[in-house]
Design a protein around this motif. Structure first.
Motif, PDB file in Angstrom:
ATOM      1  N   ALA A  53      91.030 -31.064  57.570  1.00  0.00           N
ATOM      2  CA  ALA A  53      92.326 -30.841  58.218  1.00  0.00           C
ATOM      3  C   ALA A  53      92.274 -29.632  59.155  1.00  0.00           C
ATOM      4  CB  ALA A  53      93.415 -30.656  57.158  1.00  0.00           C
ATOM      5  N   ARG A  54      91.624 -28.571  58.713  1.00  0.00           N
ATOM      6  CA  ARG A  54      91.621 -27.317  59.486  1.00  0.00           C
ATOM      7  C   ARG A  54      90.910 -27.453  60.823  1.00  0.00           C
ATOM      8  NH1 ARG A  54      87.845 -26.566  55.316  1.00  0.00           N
ATOM      9  NH2 ARG A  54      85.675 -26.303  56.070  1.00  0.00           N
ATOM     10  N   ASP A  55      90.031 -28.458  60.957  1.00  0.00           N
ATOM     11  CA  ASP A  55      89.260 -28.613  62.191  1.00  0.00           C
ATOM     12  C   ASP A  55      89.955 -29.487  63.230  1.00  0.00           C
ATOM     13  OD1 ASP A  55      87.219 -27.086  61.088  1.00  0.00           O
ATOM     14  OD2 ASP A  55      86.195 -28.838  60.246  1.00  0.00           O
ATOM     15  N   SER A  56      91.047 -30.140  62.851  1.00  0.00           N
ATOM     16  CA  SER A  56      91.703 -31.073  63.770  1.00  0.00           C
ATOM     17  C   SER A  56      92.316 -30.331  64.952  1.00  0.00           C
ATOM     18  CB  SER A  56      92.780 -31.871  63.038  1.00  0.00           C
ATOM     19  OG  SER A  56      93.818 -31.025  62.574  1.00  0.00           O
ATOM     20  N   ILE A  62      97.208 -37.261  71.451  1.00  0.00           N
ATOM     21  CA  ILE A  62      95.907 -37.594  70.868  1.00  0.00           C
ATOM     22  C   ILE A  62      95.562 -36.556  69.806  1.00  0.00           C
ATOM     23  CG2 ILE A  62      93.425 -37.795  71.299  1.00  0.00           C
ATOM     24  CD1 ILE A  62      94.138 -38.706  74.164  1.00  0.00           C
ATOM     25  N   LEU A  63      95.187 -37.024  68.633  1.00  0.00           N
ATOM     26  CA  LEU A  63      94.710 -36.171  67.553  1.00  0.00           C
ATOM     27  C   LEU A  63      93.206 -36.379  67.409  1.00  0.00           C
ATOM     28  CD1 LEU A  63      95.079 -34.366  64.991  1.00  0.00           C
ATOM     29  CD2 LEU A  63      95.562 -36.497  63.745  1.00  0.00           C
ATOM     30  N   HIS A  64      92.436 -35.319  67.605  1.00  0.00           N
ATOM     31  CA  HIS A  64      90.974 -35.379  67.500  1.00  0.00           C
ATOM     32  C   HIS A  64      90.570 -34.753  66.176  1.00  0.00           C
ATOM     33  CE1 HIS A  64      86.815 -34.109  69.334  1.00  0.00           C
ATOM     34  NE2 HIS A  64      86.703 -34.900  68.278  1.00  0.00           N
ATOM     35  N   MET A  65      89.877 -35.538  65.341  1.00  0.00           N
ATOM     36  CA  MET A  65      89.444 -35.076  64.029  1.00  0.00           C
ATOM     37  C   MET A  65      87.917 -35.054  63.984  1.00  0.00           C
ATOM     38  SD  MET A  65      92.254 -37.273  61.829  1.00  0.00           S
ATOM     39  CE  MET A  65      92.387 -38.563  63.092  1.00  0.00           C
ATOM     40  N   ASP A  92      83.255 -38.748  65.291  1.00  0.00           N
ATOM     41  CA  ASP A  92      84.600 -38.198  65.135  1.00  0.00           C
ATOM     42  C   ASP A  92      85.645 -39.312  65.058  1.00  0.00           C
ATOM     43  OD1 ASP A  92      83.243 -35.871  65.368  1.00  0.00           O
ATOM     44  OD2 ASP A  92      84.168 -35.208  67.241  1.00  0.00           O
ATOM     45  N   LEU A  93      86.791 -38.957  64.526  1.00  0.00           N
ATOM     46  CA  LEU A  93      87.905 -39.885  64.375  1.00  0.00           C
ATOM     47  C   LEU A  93      89.038 -39.442  65.286  1.00  0.00           C
ATOM     48  CD1 LEU A  93      89.242 -42.266  62.820  1.00  0.00           C
ATOM     49  CD2 LEU A  93      89.972 -40.576  61.106  1.00  0.00           C
ATOM     50  N   PHE A 131      89.655 -38.945  53.332  1.00  0.00           N
ATOM     51  CA  PHE A 131      89.546 -38.376  54.672  1.00  0.00           C
ATOM     52  C   PHE A 131      89.150 -36.903  54.680  1.00  0.00           C
ATOM     53  CE2 PHE A 131      92.249 -41.346  57.564  1.00  0.00           C
ATOM     54  CZ  PHE A 131      91.144 -42.144  57.743  1.00  0.00           C
ATOM     55  N   GLU A 132      89.709 -36.104  53.782  1.00  0.00           N
ATOM     56  CA  GLU A 132      89.483 -34.650  53.874  1.00  0.00           C
ATOM     57  C   GLU A 132      88.014 -34.260  53.793  1.00  0.00           C
ATOM     58  OE1 GLU A 132      89.884 -30.531  54.190  1.00  0.00           O
ATOM     59  OE2 GLU A 132      91.087 -32.225  54.907  1.00  0.00           O
TER      60      GLU A 132
END
Length: 380
Positions: free
Chosen positions: A225-228, A239-242, A266-267, A219-220
């Motif tokens: 991670a820093r952009d989530s 809601i978590l937007h990745m 996006d995930l 995933f990384e």
């Protein structure tokens, strides 16, 4: 007035209830104590809307699924009248279970004394009951559970006074409107027995911070991670937007028509409280169906869903199998993370930890959990 739970002090509750920039995790007792879990069953699980199935899983009249929900055996039945119901599957005679598993039936006949019920739960045959004064088959019906269908999900609530589900999720529904969740069907299901608290899974699902440690090669690289980011919520959901770290469109199935480019790439991870977990990307939805059984035990079904029209595509089975393998591989990585967290939560020296700003969804969930379990003014 103090706010307390078994084994949890007012100070610990206050630390978890601080604003995000100052907040700490829930204390270990919130996860490991059976008496806290018992209160969750009473105050949360038996009063909230729980997702039990998709409509496509009981698509035809007579289709049924059976399961146990916090001590209550139920069956989800597509009635011959077209209605979908959730009802008790405990016989009204001597409390045997009228059915197990899933399938398709016009009648549910108890294997103990052959009492038979139709697909609406109405008793239609009770042999050898002549002489039972005042007894009438027409007066007997299996107890019904409040049911609501939302975006193709069949939800149930044991609280007759609970507010309807759909208005609470209106903003959430709008956020994912273009993904057409109502058109999805289950195409694969993975099943797991998990020896940790259900909140450990919810928390892991709802933050991307752990990508750097748990998913460094999966995933990384794709979702830093820093952009989530996590939007503010106006109801019992997060809601978590990745955002995707690249411009490539995910391989496999074509995206749902009408999605914008960023929605395709996006995930998204989301939770409708308490544990209705959905992962959304392009044309694939992964529904993590959680069945808490004890403080340190739960079952998990991961349902992989795609638009129903896609199941007829050439080579679909191979694509579905590949998606299933990918989801399983990611969850295998998360299993190790959840195991080590659970071991730590049970260690006597463990205390509350400090939340990262990247764990906003956990903070939102913890705030809701505290407000539900220990309302303001409750003296414990």
């Amino acid at each position: 007035m103090t706010r307390e739970l078994p084994g949890i002090s007012t100070a610990e509750i206050d630390r978890a209830a601080r604003p995000l920039a100052q907040a700490m995790t829930l204390p270990p007792a919130a996860y490991i104590r059976e008496d806290v879990f018992g209160l969750e069953v009473e105050r949360i699980f038996r009063r909230r809307w729980l997702p039990l199935a998709r409509v496509d899983q009981v698509a035809k009249p007579g289709d049924f699924l059976s399961m146990d929900v916090f001590g209550q055996p139920v069956m989800i039945v597509h009635g011959q009248d077209g209605e979908i119901r959730v009802m008790s599957r405990t016989c009204l005679h001597r409390a045997a279970q009228v059915v197990e598993g899933n399938g398709n039936r016009k009648l549910f006949t108890c294997p103990y004394h052959a009492w038979s019920y139709d697909t609406a739960g109405q008793l239609v045959r009770a042999p050898l009951m002549e002489g039972a004064e005042g007894f009438s088959e027409s007066g007997c019906r299996l107890p019904q559970v409040r049911t609501e269908i939302w975006q193709g999900f069949i939800l149930a609530n044991f609280d007759p006074d609970a507010a309807p589900f759909a208005p609470q999720a209106r903003t959430f529904e709008t956020y994912f409107e273009k993904f057409r969740l109502e058109d999805m069907v289950v195409v694969r299901t993975l099943e797991y027995d998990s020896d940790w608290n259900w909140k450990v899974l919810v928390e892991n699902f709802m933050e991307a911070y752990h990508h750097i440690g748990v998913h460094p090669e999966t995933f990384e690289p794709a979702y830093h991670a820093r952009d989530s980011r996590v939007p503010d919520n106006d109801g019992p959901w997060s809601i978590l937007h990745m955002p995707a770290a690249h411009e490539e469109v995910p391989l496999g199935l074509p995206p749902v028509e009408g999605l914008e480019d960023w929605q395709v790439r996006d995930l998204f991870a989301s939770v409708l409280y308490p544990h209705f977990l959905l992962g959304v990307q392009g044309s694939v939805v992964t529904w993590y169906q959680v069945f808490p059984e004890a403080a340190g035990k739960m079952k998990l079904k991961i349902h992989i869903c795609v638009p129903g029209a896609y199941t007829g595509f050439e080579g679909f089975d191979q694509i579905a199998d590949e998606i299933s393998r990918m989801v399983a591989a990611i969850h295998d990585e998360d299993i190790g993370a959840n195991h080590t967290v659970w071991k730590g939560l049970n260690a006597p020296l463990t205390r509350q930890g400090r939340l990262s700003p990247l764990e906003k969804a956990i903070w939102q969930f913890n705030t809701w959990w505290l407000e539900t379990m220990v309302p303001e003014g409750d003296t414990g």
